[in-house]
Design an enzyme around this catalytic site. Structure first.
Site, PDB file in Angstrom:
ATOM      1  N   ARG A   1      -0.562   8.694   4.090  1.00 44.64           N
ATOM      2  CA  ARG A   1      -0.051   8.717   2.712  1.00 44.64           C
ATOM      3  C   ARG A   1      -1.134   8.323   1.713  1.00 44.64           C
ATOM      4  O   ARG A   1      -1.218   8.889   0.628  1.00 44.64           O
ATOM      5  CB  ARG A   1       1.158   7.791   2.591  1.00 44.64           C
ATOM      6  CG  ARG A   1       1.754   7.768   1.187  1.00 44.64           C
ATOM      7  CD  ARG A   1       3.183   7.286   1.194  1.00 44.64           C
ATOM      8  NE  ARG A   1       4.042   8.227   1.874  1.00 44.64           N
ATOM      9  CZ  ARG A   1       4.858   7.917   2.891  1.00 44.64           C
ATOM     10  NH1 ARG A   1       4.892   6.673   3.341  1.00 44.64           N
ATOM     11  NH2 ARG A   1       5.608   8.829   3.457  1.00 44.64           N
TER      12      ARG A   1
ATOM     13  N   VAL B   1       0.825  -1.205   0.000  1.00 42.87           N
ATOM     14  CA  VAL B   1       0.000   0.000   0.000  1.00 42.87           C
ATOM     15  C   VAL B   1       0.856   1.252   0.000  1.00 42.87           C
ATOM     16  O   VAL B   1       0.572   2.222  -0.702  1.00 42.87           O
ATOM     17  CB  VAL B   1      -0.948  -0.022   1.213  1.00 42.87           C
ATOM     18  CG1 VAL B   1      -1.645   1.314   1.396  1.00 42.87           C
ATOM     19  CG2 VAL B   1      -1.981  -1.145   1.055  1.00 42.87           C
ATOM     20  N   ASP B   2       1.927   1.257   0.789  1.00 43.92           N
ATOM     21  CA  ASP B   2       2.763   2.441   0.938  1.00 43.92           C
ATOM     22  C   ASP B   2       3.408   2.834  -0.388  1.00 43.92           C
ATOM     23  O   ASP B   2       3.371   3.997  -0.800  1.00 43.92           O
ATOM     24  CB  ASP B   2       3.832   2.179   2.001  1.00 43.92           C
ATOM     25  CG  ASP B   2       4.231   3.443   2.740  1.00 43.92           C
ATOM     26  OD1 ASP B   2       3.597   4.487   2.540  1.00 43.92           O
ATOM     27  OD2 ASP B   2       5.183   3.375   3.541  1.00 43.92           O
ATOM     28  N   ASP B   3       4.026   1.875  -1.072  1.00 38.38           N
ATOM     29  CA  ASP B   3       4.654   2.170  -2.360  1.00 38.38           C
ATOM     30  C   ASP B   3       3.620   2.579  -3.394  1.00 38.38           C
ATOM     31  O   ASP B   3       3.860   3.490  -4.202  1.00 38.38           O
ATOM     32  CB  ASP B   3       5.441   0.955  -2.850  1.00 38.38           C
ATOM     33  CG  ASP B   3       6.804   0.865  -2.212  1.00 38.38           C
ATOM     34  OD1 ASP B   3       7.740   1.495  -2.719  1.00 38.38           O
ATOM     35  OD2 ASP B   3       6.936   0.182  -1.189  1.00 38.38           O
TER      36      ASP B   3
END
Length: 528
Positions: free
Chosen positions: A337, A233-235
């Site tokens: 984010r 999810v972060d990338d």
């Protein structure tokens, strides 16, 4: 099996890639005699190696799992091992399936090493294709050191680094500090590379997403060059932010280009066609990824790294729950984010996904106004990202959550104008926002204040701190570890953090300060 309350997909992605080869190693218990000089006694203080290991917690579930563990070992000792051969073959298949399209199992160092040992223990020869593949992936993590030795990287981070670099350069271009055809071509190449590395296949993440919520087309990005089963999810959110920044920079450049054409400047033949195709590919990828991120939202409104609702805390009580990282729950930094990504793409409060994400951040804010940072050190990182997310989806600068977060950032600025925080804050929250000032953490704080609408005072002083400490070649000095692998256990130094985060923060401040008489001189100095 998946229907059992405790199964492989209830643990975090990084745990399952280690549990499977370690289980095989335990089943076969391979032993190799080594000379004393090749051992690891130097890692232990005198007498420490003979000390019994810690027994873990003392709660009822801790005692239950230790009791089950002892019972299983007794059964194994007397040869009572039902379904063992079937289980070994299932583990082998699971492991080999996840070699495909990946830089080794999980694309991280420990499972790659354990895979080699597990395969050899099962009888694979050293020159077997699967063993050679593991060695090849391990060798890619070996880097020469400055003193003539070598060091082992835990993994590679090309998608992460490329996305943030693209984001920073695009922001600099939009701020007027990075223009020209060569610059635009470089950004376009980075966009193309990210598009080519989109993961559009099924992965382990599907196990946690109900069929009714699964997107029609899978989409996401991993951290490494290749990790097919584990987009995160972060990338994915960072890539979307980079695409949004690139599109904004392109839009401003197109306006300038059109003005140039009107004045008689030419446009390279075929450039318009390539540009249109790239914009179309970006738009399609954004649509797929937004739907994937929406499907990955946890029931509490937040987002985790790899899976949905991977929060079965009972699993942290098993005897081998190394540093309590057996699960992958929601974290404020990732939630912030994702909200930032969705907000930059036009979603606002009133959308159900956004409203649930905002509610999660409000509920997870600390009493002093900060947020915990799971994947970066620590409260400075989490607070920056949470503020960015709230503001991107339309939460006002004078909202109590944003205002108290900005006040906390200001309260943690040091006398020289910088910000820093030690990893010790994970063990001792009273150290939140305290530590040696670093370029990356100062950049996070400045970016957080800019997002909160505060350009004066602390933010301007932070900008001056960064400008004064930049080397003549554009680099910054930073030896501290500001990335987090596992809190209290394992930290990372990302070598680009000291460059692209300051560039991003300076560009953001410069763009926001444009037109302000008070900041004109400093803004001109930065652009120059």
């Amino acid at each position: 099996p998946d229907w059992f309350p405790i199964n492989l997909h209830r643990v975090s992605a990084w745990s399952r890639t280690m549990i499977v080869p370690l289980s095989l190693m335990w089943a076969f218990k391979p032993v190799r005699e080594i000379p004393t000089h090749a051992g690891m006694l130097e890692l232990f203080a005198p007498g420490e190696i003979d000390r019994p290991p810690p027994t873990g917690g003392t709660g009822p579930w801790d005692r239950f799992f230790r009791g089950v563990d002892r019972a299983m070992k007794v059964c194994e000792g007397v040869g009572l091992q039902p379904f063992r051969s079937r289980a070994v073959q299932a583990c082998r298949r699971w492991m080999l399936e996840r070699f495909a399209g990946s830089d080794g199992l999980g694309a991280i160092f420990p499972p790659i090493v354990w895979s080699i040992v597990a395969l050899r223990a099962m009888g694979c020869d050293e020159d077997a294709p699967e063993v050679e593949e593991c060695w090849r992936q391990l060798q890619r993590l070996v880097e020469p050191d400055d003193d003539g030795g070598v060091r082992i990287e835990p993994c590679r981070s090309p998608v992460w680094d490329t996305a943030i670099t693209l984001r920073a350069l695009a922001a600099a271009q939009a701020a007027g500090a990075c223009r020209g055809e060569d610059s635009r071509r470089q950004l376009d190449r980075a966009v193309d590379w990210l598009l080519d590395n989109e993961l559009r296949t099924a992965g382990d993440w599907q196990k946690g997403v109900p069929a009714t919520r699964r997107p029609a087309a899978a989409s996401g990005w991993c951290f490494q060059y290749a990790n097919r089963f584990y987009p995160d999810v972060d990338d994915t959110a960072m890539v979307l932010i980079a695409f949004a920044e690139w599109r904004r920079a392109v839009a401003s450049a197109d306006v300038a280009e059109e003005a140039g054409v009107a004045e008689g400047a030419g446009v390279a033949e075929g450039a318009g066609d390539d540009h249109g195709r790239r914009l179309g590919r970006v738009a399609a990828a954004i649509g797929r990824a937004v739907r994937w991120l929406a499907a990955m939202q946890n029931s509490d409104g937040g987002w985790a790294a790899f899976d949905r609702d991977n929060d079965f805390e009972l699993l942290c009580r098993v005897p081998f729950a190394d540093h309590n990282a057996m699960i992958d729950p929601s974290t404020p930094d990732i939630a912030g984010r994702v909200l930032e990504a969705l907000g930059r793409l036009g979603l606002r409060s009133g959308h159900s996904v956004i409203d649930r994400g905002v509610a999660y951040l409000r509920n997870s804010q600390e009493a002093d106004g900060s947020w915990f940072g799971r994947w970066g050190v620590n409260y400075i990182y989490g607070t920056w990202q949470a503020v960015e997310g709230l503001r991107a989806v339309g939460i006002a600068a004078d909202d109590p959550a944003v205002r108290s977060a900005a006040n906390w950032l200001v309260s943690r600025q040091q006398a020289d104008g910088g910000w820093g925080e030690s990893p010790d804050s994970y063990a001792d929250p009273s150290l939140a926002g305290r530590g040696t000032p670093t370029p990356s953490q100062t950049a996070w704080a400045v970016a957080g204040l800019v997002a909160a609408g505060r350009l004066d005072g602390a933010a301007a002083d932070g900008v001056r701190w960064l400008v004064d400490r930049q080397a003549s070649d554009g680099d910054f000095a930073e030896s501290e570890f500001t990335g987090t692998g596992f809190p209290k256990v394992f930290y990372l130094r990302y070598h680009y953090y000291r460059v692209y985060f300051p560039l991003m923060a300076l560009a953001r401040w410069c763009r926001a300060a444009r037109g302000s008489v008070r900041h004109t001189e400093l803004a001109r100095e930065m652009v120059a």
